[in-house]
Scaffold this active site. Structure first.
Site, PDB file in Angstrom:
ATOM      1  N   HIS A 163       0.837  -1.215   0.000  1.00 51.72           N
ATOM      2  CA  HIS A 163       0.000   0.000   0.000  1.00 51.72           C
ATOM      3  C   HIS A 163       0.868   1.260   0.000  1.00 51.72           C
ATOM      4  O   HIS A 163       0.466   2.284   0.544  1.00 51.72           O
ATOM      5  CB  HIS A 163      -0.962   0.037   1.198  1.00 51.72           C
ATOM      6  N   SER A 284      15.004  20.595 -17.721  1.00 52.99           N
ATOM      7  CA  SER A 284      13.819  21.383 -18.038  1.00 52.99           C
ATOM      8  C   SER A 284      14.254  22.630 -18.784  1.00 52.99           C
ATOM      9  O   SER A 284      15.334  23.167 -18.546  1.00 52.99           O
ATOM     10  CB  SER A 284      13.109  21.757 -16.738  1.00 52.99           C
ATOM     11  N   LYS A 290      16.249  21.018 -12.650  1.00 51.69           N
ATOM     12  CA  LYS A 290      15.552  19.757 -12.909  1.00 51.69           C
ATOM     13  C   LYS A 290      16.422  18.680 -13.545  1.00 51.69           C
ATOM     14  O   LYS A 290      17.268  18.960 -14.385  1.00 51.69           O
ATOM     15  CB  LYS A 290      14.359  20.018 -13.856  1.00 51.69           C
ATOM     16  N   GLU A 297       9.671   7.417 -17.573  1.00 57.10           N
ATOM     17  CA  GLU A 297       8.357   7.998 -17.873  1.00 57.10           C
ATOM     18  C   GLU A 297       7.887   7.603 -19.274  1.00 57.10           C
ATOM     19  O   GLU A 297       6.724   7.259 -19.482  1.00 57.10           O
ATOM     20  CB  GLU A 297       8.408   9.524 -17.762  1.00 57.10           C
TER      21      GLU A 297
END
Ligand code: ARG
Length: 466
Positions: A163, A284, A290, A297
């Site tokens: 969980h 970025s 970043k 992804e």
């Protein structure tokens, strides 16, 4: 002879006109099925020999036919022969090419006893079998990268989760190998699927064979199949095996996507469990700080795309009566896409993983917090004869006590512990130590990278035999 720009169709005897330009545009498939050209020529060679054995080509004709097919293959390879606007599909283009080389008389003989229906059903099997072997190989490389990382990790401990909450401490190697097994199963699925797709539909013709006395078994053997399909109607009309390939591709996507998701989470500032190599992360355009986990992804995203391929196939096939229907031409783009997506994705993912650094100190610190030893504490009481129900309640109360006091179970004094249950003794601290929590448990199947390695070796052996 047909000139290169003259219209050639594989049908038309009863038609007074050719297809309307709109229909021609709609039904044209060379823009994607030209990838099957090599397999088509291999099929034609085997078919020509079958015609020769049946006495439908003389020895001289067969020789000239084989020479013409060799020339055609060379022209396909060097790009000097390619489909033209008028070619409906790869089979049409190649027949035009053959006739250009061998002449109308000889070139026109190859089509005897075969239809594009058994031809295409066979070609897609040949193509898929070959490419699935490459995919399986790449998957095994990925599993190898997981083994290397788990060997590097040694006895590093991390918080195991259920969980998404701290559950029990586990070895990093245990977690990594938990990602290896699903990938091994994907490879095993491909090996198992190959047993079903390893049958040639050649000789089925449009749906129910021919009267020419050809030998489909010999054609099957020549094309690397161990047998012919069990039923000619099914052989030409079934695409379940294509869908099954797409399912394995989609399942592989799920498995990689789950690992991607972990890497994305581990790479956050809050977790900081991993450091990605610069070569496998991006920045970025506006935020200079970043460093994004784009590989993980993208693979998570591409999984959705491969689901789309599977769904397209299933949806195209539903409700098609037997045998071949033109709907089935829609099978190709999805399975080509599924293969292309995996082939492009897997090596980058593997490289990202190989170049990723695990921050073992951060992981171990994480494993020590969050009461991951609570179960072991309850087990301790159980071993002292306390019913587990009571042990569970006592340790729950202890956890509450710790949360209020902002401390950990390990940092309580023996007196504090005893005030919750008299069965606690000095050895509880050893029982709750991270080391005992990880090493002292009996686990059905721990990291065991050697077992994973044995499965890799076995799979590679089977793939080499296919
Ligand atoms: N291009 C077709 C396909 O991919 C080949 C089979 C065509 N057969 C036919 N009877 N029109 O499905």
């Amino acid at each position: 002879m047909t000139e290169n720009n003259e219209h050639l169709a594989l049908w038309g005897g009863r038609f007074t006109s050719g297809p309307s330009p709109e229909l021609a545009r709609l039904s044209k498939s060379t823009q994607f099925d030209w990838r099957l050209a090599d397999d088509d020529i291999a099929g034609s060679r085997a078919h020509a020999r079958a015609l020769g054995r049946a006495g439908l080509l003389t020895a001289d004709e067969l020789q000239r036919m084989e020479d013409a097919l060799d020339t055609l293959q060379r022209h396909v390879d060097d790009g000097s022969f390619a489909p033209i606007e008028d070619d409906e599909d790869e089979a049409t283009a190649l027949e035009r090419g053959l006739i250009d080389i061998a002449g109308d008389e000889l070139g026109g003989k190859l089509r005897a006893g075969r239809s594009r229906n058994d031809q295409i059903a066979c070609l897609i099997r040949m193509w898929l079998r070959r490419h699935s072997r490459a995919i399986a190989g790449l998957l095994l490389d990925l599993v190898n990268a997981l083994i290397e990382q788990s060997e590097k990790a040694g006895r590093t401990v991390m918080p195991g989760r259920t969980h998404m909450q701290h559950a029990q401490p586990v070895l990093l190697a245990h977690q990594l190998m938990a990602h290896a097994w699903p990938l091994i199963r994907d490879v095993q699925r491909l090996i198992d699927w190959d047993k079903r797709i390893n049958a040639s539909p050649y000789g089925s013709g449009a749906l129910a064979g021919n009267t020419l006395g050809l030998d489909p078994e010999a054609v099957a053997r020549e094309l690397g199949f161990s047998r012919v399909t069990d039923n000619s109607i099914d052989g030409t009309a079934a695409r379940d095996l294509v869908a099954e390939f797409a399912f394995v591709a989609a399942m592989t996507g799920v498995d990689i996507s789950r690992l991607s998701e972990e890497i994305i989470i581990w790479n956050t500032q809050e977790f900081a469990f991993v450091k990605l190599d610069d070569g496998y992360s991006t920045g970025s355009s506006i935020m200079p700080q970043k460093k994004n986990p784009d590989v993980a992804e993208l693979l998570r995203g591409k999984t959705g795309r491969v689901y789309g391929d599977l769904f397209s196939l299933l949806t195209v096939m539903k409700g098609i009566p037997l045998a071949y229907n033109k709907d089935m031409q829609e099978d190709k783009e999805p399975f080509f896409d599924a293969r292309d997506t995996l082939l492009k994705s897997l090596p980058v993912f593997t490289a990202m993983l190989q170049n990723m650094t695990f921050r073992e100190d951060v992981m171990e610190k994480g494993a020590a917090g969050g009461f991951t030893n609570a179960t072991d504490c309850a087990d301790y009481l159980t071993k002292k004869g306390v019913p587990f129900r009571d042990a569970h309640r006592v340790v729950g109360e202890l956890v509450n006590y710790c949360i209020k006091a902002d401390t950990a179970l390990m940092d309580l004094s023996l007196e504090e512990l005893k005030s919750f249950h008299p069965a606690f003794e000095q050895d509880v601290f050893d029982a709750m130590s991270l080391k005992t929590c990880v090493e002292g448990r009996s686990i059905p199947g721990g990291p065991a990278p050697s077992a994973v390695q044995a499965s890799i070796d076995e799979a590679r052996k089977q793939l080499a035999q296919k």
